[in-house]
Motif scaffolding. Sequence first.
Motif, short mmCIF file in Angstrom:
data_model
loop_
_atom_site.label_atom_id
_atom_site.label_comp_id
_atom_site.label_asym_id
_atom_site.label_seq_id
_atom_site.Cartn_x
_atom_site.Cartn_y
_atom_site.Cartn_z
N PRO A 30 0.83 -1.20 0.00
CA PRO A 30 0.00 0.00 0.00
C PRO A 30 0.87 1.26 0.00
CG PRO A 30 -0.03 -1.04 2.14
CD PRO A 30 0.74 -1.95 1.25
N VAL A 31 0.49 2.21 -0.82
CA VAL A 31 1.22 3.47 -0.93
C VAL A 31 0.31 4.55 -0.38
CG1 VAL A 31 2.28 5.10 -2.54
CG2 VAL A 31 2.44 2.66 -2.98
N GLN A 32 0.84 5.31 0.54
CA GLN A 32 0.04 6.37 1.14
C GLN A 32 0.10 7.62 0.28
OE1 GLN A 32 0.98 6.91 5.21
NE2 GLN A 32 0.78 4.74 5.70
N PRO A 33 -1.03 8.31 0.16
CA PRO A 33 -1.02 9.52 -0.65
C PRO A 33 -0.16 10.60 0.00
CG PRO A 33 -3.12 9.28 0.46
CD PRO A 33 -2.32 8.04 0.75
N GLY A 34 0.36 11.44 -0.81
CA GLY A 34 1.18 12.53 -0.30
C GLY A 34 2.47 12.63 -1.09
N PRO A 35 3.38 13.41 -0.58
CA PRO A 35 4.64 13.56 -1.30
C PRO A 35 5.43 12.26 -1.25
CG PRO A 35 4.76 14.69 0.80
CD PRO A 35 3.34 14.23 0.64
N PRO A 36 6.26 12.00 -2.23
CA PRO A 36 7.02 10.76 -2.22
C PRO A 36 7.98 10.73 -1.04
CG PRO A 36 7.79 12.21 -3.98
CD PRO A 36 6.58 12.84 -3.39
N PRO A 37 8.13 9.57 -0.44
CA PRO A 37 9.04 9.48 0.70
C PRO A 37 10.49 9.64 0.26
CG PRO A 37 8.27 7.31 0.07
CD PRO A 37 7.53 8.29 -0.77
N ALA A 38 11.31 9.98 1.21
CA ALA A 38 12.72 10.15 0.91
C ALA A 38 13.36 8.82 0.56
CB ALA A 38 13.44 10.79 2.09
N VAL A 39 12.87 7.75 1.18
CA VAL A 39 13.38 6.42 0.89
C VAL A 39 12.25 5.66 0.20
CG1 VAL A 39 14.28 4.30 1.86
CG2 VAL A 39 14.91 6.49 2.86
N GLN A 40 12.57 4.99 -0.86
CA GLN A 40 11.54 4.33 -1.65
C GLN A 40 11.78 2.83 -1.61
OE1 GLN A 40 11.47 5.61 -5.68
NE2 GLN A 40 9.39 4.91 -6.04
N SER A 41 10.68 2.05 -1.53
CA SER A 41 10.77 0.60 -1.53
C SER A 41 10.12 0.08 -2.81
CB SER A 41 10.04 0.00 -0.33
OG SER A 41 10.69 0.41 0.85
N ILE A 42 10.76 -0.92 -3.40
CA ILE A 42 10.25 -1.54 -4.62
C ILE A 42 10.15 -3.02 -4.36
CG2 ILE A 42 10.71 -2.00 -7.05
CD1 ILE A 42 12.27 0.57 -7.16
N VAL A 43 9.01 -3.61 -4.74
CA VAL A 43 8.81 -5.04 -4.59
C VAL A 43 9.06 -5.68 -5.95
CG1 VAL A 43 7.19 -6.85 -3.97
CG2 VAL A 43 7.11 -4.65 -2.78
#
Length: 151
Positions: A30-43
């Motif tokens: 699940p991705v929360q709405p809002g600005p992109p996080p500083a650290v990104q996770s990819i599955v």
Amino acid sequence: MTRPDPPTTIEVHHPQPLTMHPPAAAPLVPVQPGPPPAVQSIVLPDGQVVTGYTLTPAPAPAPIETRPAVSRTAVNIALGGVGFAAVCGGLVLLTSFIVALTAFVTQLIILAAVIFGGWIAVQLFGATSHRDSGTTVNIRKAVIKRNHFHG
């Protein structure tokens, strides 16, 4: 040169189909709405989660000036040569026409000189001994009284 001997046995290979297993569906994160996080996770498709920093897209490279394979000067020279070759036949005909016209005019000038020269020769060396065409009068006994001629 000698020919090689024909093969004695022929081997036939039949292709084997590859069996492919479809990849397992990756779990949805699940991705929360809002600005992109500083650290990104990819599955990844196999279920592994990769975490990293967001990357700023690299700027597009400046367009490279492309040059044509053949220079315009070479193309113009080649087209000029083709055009000249196409015109050469007409130039040969034009040159032949000018030479023939020059010969014709020269012959006309020579003919006029011969005719005019002949006319002058007849006038100078004609059969008649009298040069003027006036009336010849033989005067034997002439009497002149008071400036008046009585013949």
